[in-house]
Structures are given as structure tokens and as C-alpha cells.
Design a protein around this motif. Structure first.
Motif, PDB file in Angstrom:
ATOM      1  N   PRO A 137      42.250  70.279  51.194  1.00 62.34           N
ATOM      2  CA  PRO A 137      42.596  69.841  49.843  1.00 62.34           C
ATOM      3  C   PRO A 137      42.100  68.440  49.501  1.00 62.34           C
ATOM      4  O   PRO A 137      42.887  67.552  49.223  1.00 62.34           O
ATOM      5  CB  PRO A 137      44.127  69.907  49.833  1.00 62.34           C
ATOM      6  N   SER A 138      40.785  68.247  49.540  1.00 63.29           N
ATOM      7  CA  SER A 138      40.290  66.947  49.094  1.00 63.29           C
ATOM      8  C   SER A 138      38.852  67.034  48.627  1.00 63.29           C
ATOM      9  O   SER A 138      38.113  67.948  48.996  1.00 63.29           O
ATOM     10  CB  SER A 138      40.431  65.906  50.197  1.00 63.29           C
ATOM     11  N   PHE A 139      38.509  66.121  47.778  1.00 60.45           N
ATOM     12  CA  PHE A 139      37.150  65.994  47.279  1.00 60.45           C
ATOM     13  C   PHE A 139      36.658  64.572  47.512  1.00 60.45           C
ATOM     14  O   PHE A 139      37.404  63.611  47.315  1.00 60.45           O
ATOM     15  CB  PHE A 139      37.088  66.244  45.756  1.00 60.45           C
ATOM     16  N   GLU A 140      35.415  64.452  47.905  1.00 62.94           N
ATOM     17  CA  GLU A 140      34.730  63.169  47.827  1.00 62.94           C
ATOM     18  C   GLU A 140      34.285  62.994  46.378  1.00 62.94           C
ATOM     19  O   GLU A 140      33.674  63.883  45.796  1.00 62.94           O
ATOM     20  CB  GLU A 140      33.517  63.162  48.750  1.00 62.94           C
ATOM     21  N   ALA A 141      34.600  61.863  45.785  1.00 62.49           N
ATOM     22  CA  ALA A 141      34.372  61.689  44.353  1.00 62.49           C
ATOM     23  C   ALA A 141      33.387  60.559  44.106  1.00 62.49           C
ATOM     24  O   ALA A 141      33.691  59.393  44.375  1.00 62.49           O
ATOM     25  CB  ALA A 141      35.697  61.388  43.660  1.00 62.49           C
ATOM     26  N   LEU A 157      43.844  72.375  38.347  1.00 60.45           N
ATOM     27  CA  LEU A 157      43.422  71.621  39.526  1.00 60.45           C
ATOM     28  C   LEU A 157      43.970  70.206  39.346  1.00 60.45           C
ATOM     29  O   LEU A 157      43.737  69.569  38.316  1.00 60.45           O
ATOM     30  CB  LEU A 157      41.896  71.591  39.586  1.00 60.45           C
ATOM     31  N   LEU A 174      43.947  66.440  40.583  1.00 63.53           N
ATOM     32  CA  LEU A 174      43.124  65.491  41.337  1.00 63.53           C
ATOM     33  C   LEU A 174      43.840  64.158  41.379  1.00 63.53           C
ATOM     34  O   LEU A 174      43.932  63.461  40.378  1.00 63.53           O
ATOM     35  CB  LEU A 174      41.746  65.366  40.682  1.00 63.53           C
ATOM     36  N   SER A 179      37.713  59.185  46.580  1.00 61.87           N
ATOM     37  CA  SER A 179      38.197  60.503  46.973  1.00 61.87           C
ATOM     38  C   SER A 179      39.413  60.911  46.160  1.00 61.87           C
ATOM     39  O   SER A 179      40.133  60.077  45.616  1.00 61.87           O
ATOM     40  CB  SER A 179      38.509  60.555  48.462  1.00 61.87           C
ATOM     41  N   PHE A 180      39.596  62.202  46.076  1.00 61.10           N
ATOM     42  CA  PHE A 180      40.753  62.773  45.403  1.00 61.10           C
ATOM     43  C   PHE A 180      41.456  63.729  46.352  1.00 61.10           C
ATOM     44  O   PHE A 180      40.802  64.491  47.069  1.00 61.10           O
ATOM     45  CB  PHE A 180      40.332  63.587  44.166  1.00 61.10           C
ATOM     46  N   GLU A 181      42.763  63.705  46.348  1.00 56.38           N
ATOM     47  CA  GLU A 181      43.530  64.802  46.923  1.00 56.38           C
ATOM     48  C   GLU A 181      43.535  65.929  45.896  1.00 56.38           C
ATOM     49  O   GLU A 181      43.834  65.714  44.724  1.00 56.38           O
ATOM     50  CB  GLU A 181      44.966  64.351  47.208  1.00 56.38           C
ATOM     51  N   ALA A 182      43.198  67.122  46.328  1.00 54.89           N
ATOM     52  CA  ALA A 182      43.011  68.219  45.378  1.00 54.89           C
ATOM     53  C   ALA A 182      43.995  69.342  45.657  1.00 54.89           C
ATOM     54  O   ALA A 182      43.911  70.008  46.691  1.00 54.89           O
ATOM     55  CB  ALA A 182      41.587  68.744  45.477  1.00 54.89           C
ATOM     56  N   PHE A 233      44.088  64.587  36.219  1.00 59.35           N
ATOM     57  CA  PHE A 233      43.935  63.464  37.133  1.00 59.35           C
ATOM     58  C   PHE A 233      45.278  62.763  37.229  1.00 59.35           C
ATOM     59  O   PHE A 233      45.947  62.563  36.221  1.00 59.35           O
ATOM     60  CB  PHE A 233      42.885  62.492  36.616  1.00 59.35           C
ATOM     61  N   GLY A 247      52.811  66.493  45.809  1.00 58.74           N
ATOM     62  CA  GLY A 247      52.250  67.633  45.084  1.00 58.74           C
ATOM     63  C   GLY A 247      53.201  68.158  44.032  1.00 58.74           C
ATOM     64  O   GLY A 247      54.356  67.722  43.941  1.00 58.74           O
TER      65      GLY A 247
END
Lengths: 340, 340, 340, 340, 340, 340
Positions: A25-29, D11, D13, D26-29, D89, D316
Motif C-alpha cells: 500500500p504505497s506509491f513513490e510520488a 483511492l 493517498l 511517497s504516499f501511503e495508498a 489526498f 486508514g
């Protein structure tokens, strides 16, 4: 000397490493987008570069502006409007599994650009070069109109115009045919840039197949010559040459065709690609840099290929490369030995 | 159509990247185990798949159940009991350094399975296929007994039975000989699956050496034919063929031997393996999928090899691959070009 | 038997993965430095190893000491003084982009070592071997003086002295010529170690070129023989042989030249280098281990090359390798197959 | 018994920890959205819960579906369409700095829902309860129309209808007034839920001020009674009561007003909020759970408040809480002592 | 209007979360330093701010410059020299355990500044305000000399001069007494800023004790009046007032004393401090901002306290706060309610 | 002087931050266990400490040994056997949600200890103190037997014996009653340590309730006196006093009761607990340290409470605290002001 580029920059959301999207559950942004990538690469190499776009008036848009300033890009021509930031999701491939892009850029702030949002006279002032890619007109009718307008005015003001054809199958959804719009813009271009697929799908110019087999350099040359014949203003057609063995391993080179001459670059074997997104943009940036500072087309091509070769070793859209590093590679040192 | 698989799923604790175990104080925590991997892969491809096991009645066991539901697996036949979750520690190799597995699965909830814990009549109801591997009987006497019972009942109820021999040198510690138990189960199998080592160590069938040199495909065929001769119910013996150049670089293909015919698949060169654990399981899943939906043994084999080739590019035990991706690779596109 | 090594250990700050320095705002923080790496590798292999240095009397220095204890190194001879910890920033290369080191080690606690800080008589007590590299005398006049003193006393006390030439272009900034100091120390050495560049730049001994082309093994032998002729105490000159195709892919082997004999090792192709820093140090450690326990120079060389080959698969300066792993590779198993 | 909820899941972020958006790249997704949160919470507590929505037919949408399955939610009524996933976001506040939400949900797949996309007759089949919030009609005209339609049909089919008013100032941008639409839906509700702001801004019912001072419970009761008078079908008006001392520290309780009676819950002091997003949704879920299983309005209210109190301790949108944990808190144990 | 600040900016290496230094092998790497923090905060609020310093001519120094550009700071007066970047290690405290700083800034590029490195005439051109803190002269004799020179020239050119006393016990190691140097600089200041310890240790002005008990506001006023009496040019003495209950929980307010008047701000209770480093710097920035734009000393003080209150909620040295956020807090909303 | 402790050390797998177990797919992996924690804390304070246990002969066990060496613990008495490492899963609570421990330690290497595995005569040689807790005999009959044997021999050899009662409801599963075993060991103890629950559940001694209300110090004293009466060898009964307001916020103090005297410590309010696991162990370590070095029972108690107060601010089982930090807190400075 200053290079102006026009296009969309997006929030890039990448799954970590070689994971599938949302596998964890993560994205590099980060941020990225073809013409913004060109501006950043040029600025990192030390050339003044101005990026022209519309950004959303929110925290994400403001961070994007700061990021461009971080890289030294001139952001004075950027307009803020109510709207959203375009996004692209990116999953890095491996071996036989290709990288994948999911665009979520519809209805972005730039997408809805209106005549007058960008004051083109002001934005192109003191600029010597204008660069745009085929992605911008592929977004929306509004974007296509502004691209044409900008290319025309750049031509009138005597700027060199480079046009990276950059065909994207997942765009061009607004009901016009790519070739019509692209051909109109191509008329203003001094330099055309693209791979074999771009020339064919964007401009409808016949050329070699993109997939499999050895590269037939003469077929590429013929394709470029066809393009030069069709667009009389263009002095130069450049092609990037990629042999893709797997998601990790490619051969990479380039060619430039003038009306009288052709140049074929050295080929780099890139066996452990870190990130190939933006490679074409760094080729454009390298070519602009080379043509602006080296005054020798062959040397400019080699510069473009070396810079974009190095881009494959860098995470993210941007070519975070310094001049000295390109020169070292041009000097023949590709051994990757530790510098200490 | 629905495929039931039976076995242990474990908590998989992997050190990050290519670090040694506990080189930094963290573990990537996922779930995995041969037959569960098969169920997940089938479910991701769109076939109904039921996984039968015993999980510990605690937070870890319940998360595991949820994870299986996440992938669409039918979890209705899973039993919860007091006990522990089996664990395996995993260290990813690189170059000449092999990957390493430390099992910590003794005395798991499944290990201690008792007759009656699983209601086999109910669990196999409405299923058309039963799959199990040699790992389950290798765990404990109790597990071996239940495996035999399940295979026998599956046969009686007319399910197709596939048996992945899956020899694990670090198991089989409970005092019986692998060959005795494995041979008993093999009698119920319609399809035998394994590599050259599995056939030899599990069933005692003579075959080629696992290490070094070119693959002698006829020797593999002969081994399969010996297996088919010994187990008259079996219609098919499948072999995975791996040439291991280093921890990162392998060639991968497969063969299926019928009583009258053999099929040898295309070979994939996988130069930058992301994770090869579960590759054999995804081969089994692909073979089951292919035989269930394609009705052509050769095509089923190619499906199995393509799916398991793609598995090597995915972190974790599970083959997180969609049907379209397998088909694209089967269609010949292994160039790994960015999709955009 | 116990091996004493003397030198600087630094805080190593590495950007994550293959990122450029500060591309994202974090550093992986470990410790490393040539002679400390040797001590750690030996200790992990099971030989008593003592590391002699000066550490800063602060939290960073104390953590460093603990880290050495973690690996089993004898830290009883380490001195704490007011000062700073040397630092090196490290950026991992990829493909044609080389790895890069930025030293920030000036004015470290060791840099300012004064006569008497280390009680050499006490520190070398009960030791059978003394190892140092050309990095220590390259730091400062004070360090050079102590190195000479230590090597002399080790010789007087009858210890075997090994000297890894380890030329570092970014050091040697304190106003003396490398060759002068290095030659003085080399007189005490029983064993000289280095690559072709080290022999040439440190000792001024003519030899083959470091870059490009096939390795001409006879030219390396000639270079070693020149060294042995110049330094009569030396019984052995060892060379590491690296063919660098890219930052990720190298061939790796070694050679040992005695007065009457030469040994050339097997060559390992290392296609996916994880971290090559410290490879030379692990070669030294392996050679010391081999000569101390195997009593056959050829076997010792193979041990050195195998250990340092495995080092390339491990993140960080330290060769976190167990004896059994080296032996497995020496036994011919480099297939990288999963151990389970 | 089964509860159906209808709305958008997005989603989510989030910047890591308490960082500002994009402070690090980075984002927690994760996924979240009011009515989806209710379905997940109910499912985790063990009640059958069906979530009705439209998801985009892409990898992100499919992952979202899997995530809902992970939590046990019935996803059989979810429709896939071409389109995008709504995004929000999220930046976590601290002390005097409030948390912040940036919506990027315009033109999502649900946003563009068309009559017939959801087969309401099928979707509400076998359901006993229908829950929706004021967020769904705030998205677009299409969403508002479907919400009205769903609420009407649920009423006709005899389902209990609960309506969380959930006023969002950043929505309601499509040109109708919130009160008009909300009032229409409220007519179908058996249970109204909201805080003081929701009742006022959504329905235009006079009530106490949201900010500062002590909570005047009678003013809240009066507000609820006004609501019950205006909407004759409603049997119950529930209010969440939050005293916000800072982004980290709140008091939390609730009230339920019936036509003849009121219930005021115990107050929890929550001094170290982990994540308060979704607290209101878990209150709704707890109330539905309580009313469905406990048959005592006061006990149901306490259940709702206890569950949503615990939600504040969980990262979350989703209330990852088990029944036993709520019961333990209801039993009076809020000491937070380690369970071992 | 433009504010120039002069001082050192360092690489800040912080252990993650509330870990001890090197408890896990990673550092969060940002930049920070008193006067740089002031420039960044001002720039983020929208005032032109120039930062004057010397940076090392290497990759770390260049990244630092880019980071300042990211925040909009004018970097045109920054000089690059051979040398090192100052570093500070930072460990975040919790409860009774204080945060801790280890300086590793000796011999930094700024430390060794030489007359002429900064062209003060050019650097202060078009500036209206000059700000410096007591940290800069505490570094080295060279730095002290340049600070005096800069303050003198700023005075001569008619800039407003603010001087944050900022006493650091771990600095002042170069053999002069703090009071002597600080007093010389204080003579040029229009505005003095500090806490009770700073006034006493830097200038030797008697004042209240820093630790324990309630704040005696009159004692603080008396201290400020003593300072104003001693330094006749100063129009204003500002004090930050911190009651430290634990590493996480503080009360925070401020006072400004003029020759005729005093202003005491509102007090904020900050119960969950995220990062208090740089709070004093953001107070200075807020005061400069307030005095430059609000023209009411009381309002300027409230601005300074509100901005620096918010700083406590932000990770890192920099006050990443927007004008609107300060104004919202000044407007009385400190409830931390989610904005959506 | 040297302190020997005996017990189990486990692999501790904690979900990140305050996440639920497996909420994201990773674990923080450290080591911990009551008596090991005591040894580490003592060693970090500078006292010689030996830890006696049985570890599994695998990579995990060897890493654990290295970790103990890292902290300076004497590991010479540790035995390696075939088996598994005990594991405990840990989820950090927040607010009203308690922290939770899942033990997975059955059948660990220590669990199966056999007479003779530990040579007690050798292991206790040169030790002056023996410490054990009630956890060790709670594991298995074998562990209980060895604990009794060790306590008896320690008594015979004249060591001081301290016994932390440490009742764990989730252990004691092997069929004997805790009180029987615990009483037998308590007969050898010079010092008993525990909280009110430990005294009652382990030894059956009547005492005050653990939950709610103010602490009645006299009731605690009475409980201790009962214990001293029952166990004539014991000179001292110590109690830790925790008032638990939430998972994050506790009051913490302690009491020591001698036969003639009692000491009650200062109370610390700990409002933002980072990790409270191991707090009791650090109390034991502090008491041992205090009694060994301070020779004043009251001072020793204050030392124990201060050390264990600081432990609450440190992630992990181990009290990574230096002597100076305890002394600073004992000196009255609990303000948490930054040290710079």
C-alpha cells in the motif's frame, strides 16, 4: 539563449521497486511529463529553460512548481487555475513483463486550457528555442489549439522549433485524428524527433516495424527522408533506436537525418535498466543541448544518445545528470568503475 | 468447474531486497505455500479455486484467510484450530549466492491435523479437480494420512487429480521414507508434475542430473515414461526445465510426456529474476488452467510455461498475473516495452 | 592465531537503491573502511581478528564499536578521543553510470592520531598477523607515521605483514608523495596486494593498463615480479583482476605471484552486482584466511577470490559470508538454486 | 440479515506520518469512502454487508474490489465501467494544525453513473437494511438521482433505511442546493445520523454551534427533535458529539433521540488520535450493528460510540476492529494495558 | 522589500521517528540551520528572502542550493568553495528523554570563510532587512569577523538589523568569549531576539531561570529592559517563552518589550510536538514578517507566536506553513478539525 | 562483579507504528525477552552481564547471539541446539486500544532444554548475582526444572538471587500450577520483584486490585510484607506501580519493602509512551544496578524507576539508555529540552 517547452507535467505514482500496482500500500510520488522532463534535463545541464503549463491551484500544483524550481527551471510563465493535477500510475516491468502506465489525466488543469490562459507573446519572450511533443495536442482539443498557436508564434518570432512526435496510443480520445493535428504542427518544426512508431502513427509516414529483428538503418533513413520531404521547413529528422530484449535489457542508439547527410550514433547496451521512462525526453534535451552548444550535428547526436543512455540508470522521469557525467561517457568510459 | 487444492500456507518472512536475514531489522511479511499458491494463481486467472487447509485460530491465521479472499480463493473449506502458523524465512540470493529458505513450520495447525478436521466429502463437493503437492505429506504423519485419504476420495468421486512431486530436502523429518508415501499418492494421480530432482528423490525414478551441462531432453522424456509406466492411472507426466546460471539468471521451459506423445515448450531466458519462489506452483496452475480451458496439451504446456515465466518477475509467492498478460506473452511479445 | 588490522572505519551514508545522493531524503547508514572490513570478514569466518583504530568519543563512535563487537571483532585495542567520525557518502551506479564516493573524512579522530594514542606493543601482543592498507597512510602525516611504526614493530615481533596497496586518488592531500610513504611501508610487507592501478600509482611499478581490452595475465605477472624484486622481504604479490563491463556486470578473478611460481584463479562472471565496495578487502581477508588455514597458496587464492566474489552479492562494506558458503562455491556450485 | 450500502470508494493517498503532502516523495495508498467504510466495519464485526458502487475498469478499480473482498464485503453488486477512480489526498494534522483533505474525485466512474448501471432490484435483493450518506448525492446530479431512487426502492421493499447526513463543504459543486436534495432523501430515512453541522448545513435544521465551548446536550436534543418533526418516517435521530481540543486530542460521545426518549452515551477522552477519518462512518456501522443485534437503543448507541472510539486508534479509513475488542471496551476496560 | 540572512545551513541527519541514533541503520536527511530556516520560512510566507552563505563545491552542497531554490529562497549570493558540508545528527526525544543534537560542523566551508568570499556590498544590495543569529559568530573566528562586518555594513546601508541571540553551549570552541563577540554585534541590532538563557549566556544580562516553575513575566520584561538599556540602537527586545513539561508537551508564547511598552502573546499548549527544532527561527521569521507587513507590534508578535506554534507540528527544520494557515490560527481556530 | 540472567530471548515481530498486525505487509524485527532485556540493560549501563540460554543452531539464532554481543553482553554461556527460535508478535496499542502480544514460542530451543545442556557450575562461575523471572518456568516442565536447579545452585554458591515474578496468563500451559513452581523458586530469592498482579497470580499472595482507582500504597506494602513473611530468605520485595490511563499515558513509580522499612519512589507521568514492553525488566535491571553500585536502597529504587521511566521512550524491548541519561533524570531534569 533560453529554451521554452510547453506541455503537461503530472503527478507520477509508482509502485515500489518492481511491484505490481498496489501490491503493497504505497506509491513513490514524483512529477513528470514529456516537455517538463526536457526542461528539467536542460536546466540540470546548465542551459536556461522555461516550462510553460497550467497547474491546478492547490497544494499538489504548488509542490510541482517548487519541484521545477528545485531543478532550476524558469517557472515564471506557469499559470495556476482551478482544476486537478494530471496523474499517471506507473508499474515497473521486469524480464518479459512490460512496464505499464495508467493515465488518469483527463480534465486536468492543462486539459481545459482556454485561449488567453497563456500569454504566448510574453511566454516566448527572450526565448531562442521552442520545444513541444505530440503528447500535448493528444490531450484535448483545447491543448491542440494552443499547441498550434504556440508553434506558429514561435516560428513567427524566429525561434528554433523542435517537435518530438511522441505517439501515445492511450491518448487521442477527443475525436480528431492524430495525423491531422500532428501534421499541422509538424509544418512549423525545424527538427522532428521520434521513434519508428511515432513517425508512422503520428504522421502516417511509412517506416520499418518497431518489433523484433535487427534494426535496418537504411529503412529508418528512408523514413526520415520521407518526413523531410513532406515538411519543407524541417531541416532535421532524428530517430531514437531501441532494441528491446526485455523490460530490463535494451540496446540504445540514435540517428539524425539531414537533407544531405545522416549520422548514426554509437550503440549502448543497457543491461539493467533502472527506469526507461523519460529516455526519449532526455534524448530531445540532449539534442537541443548539443545543437545549441556544440555546433556539430554528429557530436550533438552523440550527446543526445549519451545523456539518454545515462537516463536509463536513474529512477523517475527526470534526467538527473550533470554535464561532466555525459562528457565522461562520451570520452569512452562506460566501465562503471567506482569513483573514489 | 472448480479446482480444490490441499496443503499448508505459511507466513513468509523475507529480508528486504537482497539483504541477508536480519541484516536490517525488518521483514517483508506475506503468505505463501505450494498448494495455496496454485489456488491463488488459478483464481487470479478467473477459474474457481478452493483452498483446503487448517489455519491457527488467531490474528495471523485470520489475516491469512482474508488474504486468500482478497485473491478470490474460495475459503469455505478452511478449518480453524488452536495452534500456530507455519513460518518460512526467506533470503533472496544474488549472482553466485543462492536464495535460502529456513522453515519454521513444525507443529503448525495443519501439521497436527486430525482425522475429521477436514470433512473431505463436503470439501471436495462440486469440485472437478484436486491438486496436491509432495510438500503436504512431507510435513507429518498426520498430513500424509490426510493427503492419501483426500487423493483416494478425489479419485473415487471422479475428480482429475494432479500431483506436484515437489521434493523438499529440509522436510521429511518424521521418520518415514518419502518414496513410500509419495508412491502411494502417485497411484491416484492423473497428472504428475516435477523437476528432475523431484522425480528421482520423491519416487525413486531414475533420471538426468539436475546440475550443470545442457538439458538432455530425451533423458527427461525417458524419466517421464518410466513414471508413466510405474503409475498406470497417470496420463501425463510434466517436467519443468530450469537451467540455473546464477541466482538472477535462468532459462526456463517445460515438457509434457503423454503415453504416446511429448511436447516441449519454448524456452524463456529470464535474466533478472525478481522472485523465483512459487514458479513451479504457477507452472502447475498454468497447466491446470490450460488443460481445463484450452483442450490442447501443447497449448496448455505453453500456457504453464508462460505463466510461470512471468511469475519470476513478481515479488512474493503468488503469481499476480492476469490472463491478458499471459496471452500477450504467448502471442510472442516478450520485448518488455512500456505500455502507454 | 589472531590477525590485527589498523585503519579508519567510517560512517557510510548511502542513498537508497540506485538513487542519486539525496534524490530522496534518506540515507542508509552503516559502517565501513578497508581494514575494518578485513577484520569483520575474518571474524565472520571464525578467525580471531583485532581492529586497531581511534574512534570519536560520542554516540556515533560508540555505535561503531558495538557494530564491530556484533561481528565478533576484538575491539580491546580501540582508542576513543574527542573528535569526529569520518564519513563517506556513497551513490550506487547502474549500467554506464559509475558508483561514486564523496569522502568527508578530514579531521576525523584517527586523522589526528598522536604518537602514544595507540600502545603498539600492547595492541600487537598475541597477534600473529598484521594487515594494513594504503588508505591509512593516505589520510594524514600522523596516520602515515603510525602506519610505518606499526609495520616496523609487527616485523620486529615476527608477525606476518600484509599490505593492501589500495590507491585512492581522492586522498593523499597532505603534501607528501604517495610513492615515498608507500615504499617505506612496503619494505615491511610479507605480502603485497593490489590491482594494476594500485601497484602503479602507489609504488610506481610499471604495469598493464586498468581499462579496456582483455586481461594480459603475463603483464600482470611481470608487474608482480618487479614488485617482488624491489621489496626483498615480500614473498608474495597478489593481484585482483576485474574486467568492468558496466557498473552492474564484472568479471572477477585473482592472481598470486611467488618468487618461483604463479597461481591464477578461476574467473567468476558477476552479472548483477549488489555492492562492490569492500570486494578488495574481502579478497585480502580471504587470502589471509586461506594462507592461515589452508597451507596451499593456490587454494588460498581460490578462497580469496570466492569470498570476494560472494561479497559482490551483499549490501554494505562487510562480507557477511559464512565459511560454508565459500566452500560451497569453491566446490563448484555457482548455480544460485534455492536452498530448501 | 444483510446491510447494503451505496456510495463512492476512493483511492486514499496520505503523506507518511504527520508530514505535509509531498514533503517526502511517497504516499501511503489505501481505499476509503463513507459508505464503503460502513460496509467494511460491519463485515469485520461479522454482519453480512454488501457494497454497491461503480468502479473503473482498470487495475486500480480491480484492486479496490479485491480489498473489499479481503474484508469480507459482498461485492456482487459492484459494477465496472470505463472511467477513473476517485482520489482523495490526505494530510494528517498535529496539535493546532488541522488535517486536510484534497478531493480529486470529479468525473470518477461513480460520478458518471447512468440509470441502469445499477440494477437496484437485484442489488437490494435479500437485503434488510440500506445505508447511504450525504456524500453520494453531493457528487453529481447523476449520483443524487440514483441515491433518491435507491432510497425510495429500499423503502418500498421494506428495508430499514439509515441516512448519514455527512455534509462536505468541498463538494456540492454541480449547481443544486444541498438542502433540496438532502431533504428528499431524508424523507425515506428511518434513522438520521450526523453531527451538529450536518443537520444544519444539509437539512437547514437549526442547532448548536460546532466550535468552542462545552456541549449543550439539550440544544442537540432540540435539533434532533426538529429533524424528527420534519421527517415523519424517521424514528431516530443520532448525533456524534466531538469536542476537538487539537488535531490529536478530542472527546468523543454520541446521542440518540427517539420520539419519546433520548440516550446520551459515555464520553471517551482520546488524547493521541491515530486517524480520525472514518470515525463517523464507524459510528454509523456500530449503530446499525447495535440496532440489528442488541435490540436496546441505549446499548446500540454505546456500541456505536465504543467502536468509533476505537477507530481513532487505527490508521486508514476502515475500522479494523473485532467484536471482542468493542465488548472489552464496553465492559469498562479502557486502560490500554498490554495483553499477554 | 527583501530580507537577507547570513549563516550556516547543514545537512541534518535524523534517526527515524523517536529512535535513538543508529538504532536502525538509516537517517532521514534534510537541511537546516538557524538563518537558513528564517529565509525559508519567510519565502514560504511570500516575502523575498535571500540567504547568504558558503557551501561546499560538491554534490551535497549543490543539492542544498537546489533545496533552497525549492522553497523560493534567493540563492544568488551563495558562494561555493572547496570544503565540507556541516552536519548535525539529531535524535528526537520523547517524554522525559530529551532530544539530542550532535554537531559535526567543524571545518565546514562556511567555517573557513575568508574576507572577500562574500561580497557584502553586492549581497546586501536591494535588501531592506538583515538577520543573523548568535550561531554564526559561535562557529569560528572567521565567521565572527564576517558577521560583525555584515552587521556593520547593513547598519550603514540603513537596513533593519535583527539579531537572534541563539546561544549554543556545544559551540564557542575557538577560544574567545561569547559575550565579547555577541556584544559587539548586538550594538548594530534594531531587534534582539532570544529566550531567557540566550540573553544571559550570550550577553551576560541578568534574567530569570530557564527551568521549572511558572513563568514570571515581569522578570522577563526586566531582562529585556536591561538589554535595551545596554544596546541603545535596539528598539525592541523579543523573548520566546517555553514551558517544557516533557519532550512532547510544551506551552509556547512570546513577549516583545519596547522602550515604552510591552506585549505578551497568547499561550499555546502544544501537547504532541512533532519537531521543535527551528521553532525559535520561525518565531524570528514570523516577527520579521509581522513587523514588515502588519505595522502593529502586538499583531506582529502574535504572528510570530502563531507561526512558530505551527512549526512544532512539522517535521524538519523548516516551517512549511502557508500564510492562510497562520491566519486561521490567529483567527482563533485551533481545534484541529479535519478540513474537507 | 557480574550478573548472570537465565531465560528465553525471542524474535520480536512488531507491526510498524501503531498498525494492526499485518495491516501492511511488514514487521519490525528485533529481539527481546525478559531476562535478556535485563542483561542488555545492565551491560549498556556498564556492568558485566552474562546471559544464559539455549538458541537454535540456525541463522536466526546466530544473529541473536551477535545482537547480544552488540550490546556487550557476555554470551559465553549460551548453548546452541537444533530447534526453533521463539517468536512473539507485537501490536502497539493507542488510546483505548491495548497493545497485544501473540506468543509463538512453543517448542523453541530453550523450551526443550535438557539437563546438561547448560553446565550450571561453569555458567555461574565468577558471577555475583543471578536473576531470573517467572516467565522461564512458565514455558515448560524442562524450563521449570532448570530454573529451580539454577536458583538452588546460585544460592549454594552465595550469589544474590533476584526473582521477577512476571506472571503471563498466556503461558503456563504445560499442566502444572504456577503457584507451586513459583513458590519453590521464590524460596531461593533474596529479592522479589513484581506488580500487584504478579504477586497474586504467581504466588497466591493477597493484594490490591490491578485496575482502576488510586493506588493504595499501604495495601501494596501489606502485600509485600506477606511475601517477605512467607519467604524467609528474601530481604526485599519490590513492586512496580503503574496507573494506566490509556495505551499511551501512564503514571509510573515503584516501591521497595524491606523487613523494617519501605521506600516509595517519585512518580513519573509518561504521556506519550513509545514502547512499554520491557519496562518491568528495566526496573529489575535498574534495581540490580542500584543495589550493586549505590549501596542505598532508596537511591537504588529511584534508579530503577528512572531507568524504567526512560525505557518507555525507546522502541523495542531493550533499555538503550546510558548512565548519564539516568543520572540527569535523577537530578531532576525531566523537561525534555533539546540538548545542543
Amino acid at each position: 539563449m533560453s529554451i521554452a517547452t510547453f506541455g503537461e507535467i503530472m503527478l507520477r505514482l509508482k509502485s515500489p521497486g518492481q511491484e505490481r500496482l498496489l501490491q503493497t500500500p504505497s506509491f513513490e510520488a514524483t512529477f513528470g511529463g514529456s516537455e517538463g522532463n526536457v526542461a528539467v534535463a536542460l536546466s540540470r545541464l546548465g542551459l536556461p529553460a522555461r516550462f510553460i503549463t497550467v497547474l491546478p491551484e492547490n497544494q499538489i500544483g504548488r509542490e510541482c512548481l517548487r519541484e521545477l524550481s528545485f531543478h532550476g527551471v524558469d517557472v515564471s510563465a506557469i499559470k495556476f487555475k482551478k482544476g486537478r493535477m494530471g496523474i499517471y500510475f506507473f508499474e515497473n516491468g521486469a524480464n518479459q513483463r512490460p512496464s505499464n502506465v495508467i493515465y488518469d489525466r483527463e480534465n486536468s488543469a492543462l486539459w481545459k486550457i482556454l485561449p488567453g490562459d497563456i500569454d504566448w507573446r510574453e511566454s516566448l519572450k527572450d526565448q531562442t528555442w521552442f520545444h513541444v511533443s505530440g503528447i500535448t495536442p493528444a490531450l484535448s482539443k483545447n491543448c491542440a489549439d494552443e499547441t498550434v498557436k504556440a508553434a506558429r508564434m514561435a516560428t513567427e518570432k524566429g525561434l528554433t522549433v523542435s517537435f518530438d512526435l511522441n505517439y501515445r496510443a492511450k491518448l487521442w480520445n477527443y475525436g480528431v485524428e492524430a495525423r491531422v493535428v500532428m501534421s499541422e504542427i509538424a509544418q512549423y518544426a525545424d527538427i522532428l524527433i521520434g521513434n519508428e512508431e511515432d513517425y508512422q502513427k503520428s504522421l502516417g509516414i511509412e517506416g520499418p516495424s518497431a518489433v523484433g529483428g535487427k534494426i535496418d538503418i537504411d529503412a529508418y533513413q528512408a523514413m526520415c527522408e520521407r518526413a523531410l520531404r513532406r515538411y519543407p521547413k524541417a531541416k532535421m529528422a532524428a530517430v531514437t533506436l531501441r532494441e528491446s530484449f526485455s523490460a530490463d535489457s535494451n540496446d540504445w542508439s540514435g540517428m539524425v537525418v539531414l537533407r544531405e547527410e545522416r549520422f548514426v550514433s554509437r550503440t549502448y547496451h543497457i543491461a539493467d535498466i533502472v527506469d526507461r521512462v523519460g529516455a526519449g525526453d532526455s534524448f530531445s534535451a540532449g539534442l537541443i543541448y548539443g545543437l545549441s552548444t556544440l555546433k556539430d550535428v554528429g557530436a550533438a547526436l552523440e550527446y543526445a544518445v549519451a545523456l539518454s543512455c545515462l537516463k536509463h540508470s536513474i529512477q523517475g522521469d527526470f534526467a538527473l545528470v550533470e554535464k561532466g557525467e555525459v562528457e565522461k561517457l562520451l570520452g569512452g568510459d562506460s566501465s562503471g568503475r567506482v569513483q573514489r
